[in-house]
Design an enzyme around this catalytic site. Structure first.
Site, PDB file in Angstrom:
ATOM      1  N   HIS A 263      98.978 108.027 176.052  1.00 55.90           N
ATOM      2  CA  HIS A 263      98.148 108.752 175.092  1.00 55.90           C
ATOM      3  C   HIS A 263      99.004 109.666 174.214  1.00 55.90           C
ATOM      4  O   HIS A 263      99.966 110.279 174.691  1.00 55.90           O
ATOM      5  CB  HIS A 263      97.148 109.660 175.814  1.00 55.90           C
ATOM      6  CG  HIS A 263      96.025 108.951 176.497  1.00 55.90           C
ATOM      7  ND1 HIS A 263      96.206 108.144 177.593  1.00 55.90           N
ATOM      8  CD2 HIS A 263      94.690 108.950 176.235  1.00 55.90           C
ATOM      9  CE1 HIS A 263      95.025 107.676 177.984  1.00 55.90           C
ATOM     10  NE2 HIS A 263      94.093 108.140 177.181  1.00 55.90           N
TER      11      HIS A 263
ATOM     12  N   ASN B 194     106.096 108.987 181.041  1.00 56.31           N
ATOM     13  CA  ASN B 194     104.658 109.209 180.944  1.00 56.31           C
ATOM     14  C   ASN B 194     104.106 109.921 182.174  1.00 56.31           C
ATOM     15  O   ASN B 194     103.283 110.833 182.065  1.00 56.31           O
ATOM     16  CB  ASN B 194     103.936 107.868 180.752  1.00 56.31           C
ATOM     17  CG  ASN B 194     102.450 108.025 180.528  1.00 56.31           C
ATOM     18  OD1 ASN B 194     101.995 108.934 179.843  1.00 56.31           O
ATOM     19  ND2 ASN B 194     101.669 107.123 181.114  1.00 56.31           N
TER      20      ASN B 194
END
Length: 296
Positions: free
Chosen positions: A119, A149
């Site tokens: 994201h 991440n």
């Protein structure tokens, strides 16, 4: 399958500052941008085939060239962060139907790619279930190194939320950089960023700065000023800032501090009621999403 493609002229063009091109996104959701002004792209090739998209709690500028967002913009407040902590995460990645088929990523592109679906505007920032569901649009997703991440980047996101809670409000712009003489791509021509950044602006103090991290498993990061970020990324994330605020980086929270704090935070073990509620919510959202798509 991962493909490495030689794109020297393209990537060189991404990092050269040759043109000032304001995004149309400022016309649709100015409340998400510092001073009501959207980030300004300073590169002709970076600005090609871009589409601004507004969501409930964030905005993105999507590129049909990279098939990823170039940046996301958010206005985090103490209240929105508190609300977000009450929203259980429910992964529901989906393709963005507002974008042309030929310029958007598909779910299939990420299958066995070796990268996480990372994201830009984090699901953990979303203050409502509907906003969180929107954050799983592939228009808000980039191919991200798994170690980054799930480690350093997650710590940067949490540190940003905590800073917003302490200070009351922050404007945040998260984005990508493509640099070097080659760029990787996964299936469907989705390009893999070489670096990611998260820029913060405190409107109360007038301070600003940005995290800059390589999209690999090195856990290397550095703090940069907004002027330095503009030169490296080809994006002026906060065009309304005065020169003094742009020239020096604010003191950013150490991501490792957020990680250490999480180690001591009591963890909630999900019950079968939690599981049932999550599955029911997922089924209802999927039904409504499919119903709306069939109508429109």
């Amino acid at each position: 399958m991962l493909v490495r493609s030689r794109r020297g002229p393209f990537v060189a063009g991404l990092v050269l500052v040759v043109l000032t091109a304001p995004s149309r996104a400022q016309e649709t959701c100015p409340a998400l941008f510092a001073g009501g002004l959207a980030p300004v792209l300073t590169n002709a090739k970076l600005a090609a085939r871009t589409v601004p998209l507004c969501f409930e709690a964030f905005a993105v500028l999507h590129s049909g060239v990279t098939r990823t967002p170039l940046y996301s913009a958010e206005h985090l407040t103490r209240a929105s962060v508190a609300n977000a902590r009450t929203v259980a995460r429910d992964d529901a990645f989906h393709e963005e139907t507002r974008l042309p088929d030929a310029e958007r990523a598909s779910l299939e592109d990420y299958v066995r790619s070796g990268f996480d679906r990372g994201h830009l505007a984090p699901a953990g920032d979303m203050p409502t279930l509907s906003a969180q569901a929107e954050s799983f649009s592939l228009a808000n997703i980039v191919p991200q190194n798994r170690v980054l991440n799930r480690g350093l980047w997650a710590d940067i996101e949490e540190g940003t939320r905590r800073l917003a809670s302490r200070r009351g409000a922050l404007f945040v712009v998260t984005g990508v950089i493509f640099s070097g003489d080659s760029v990787q791509q996964i299936k469907g021509g989705v390009l893999v960023p070489t670096q990611l950044f998260k820029a913060l602006y405190d409107p109360a103090s007038g301070e600003a700065g940005a995290y800059l991290a390589r999209n690999d498993d090195s856990r290397d990061w550095r703090a940069v000023s907004i002027d330095d970020l503009t030169r490296e990324a080809g994006i002026d994330v906060f065009p309304s800032l005065p020169a003094a605020a742009r020239a020096s980086a604010m003191a950013l929270p150490d991501p490792r501090a957020a990680a250490r704090a999480d180690e001591h935070r009591p963890r909630h073990e999900p019950s079968w009621q939690d599981w049932l509620s999550r599955e029911l919510n997922r089924a209802v959202r999927k039904f409504l999403r499919d119903l709306l798509r069939s109508i429109f």
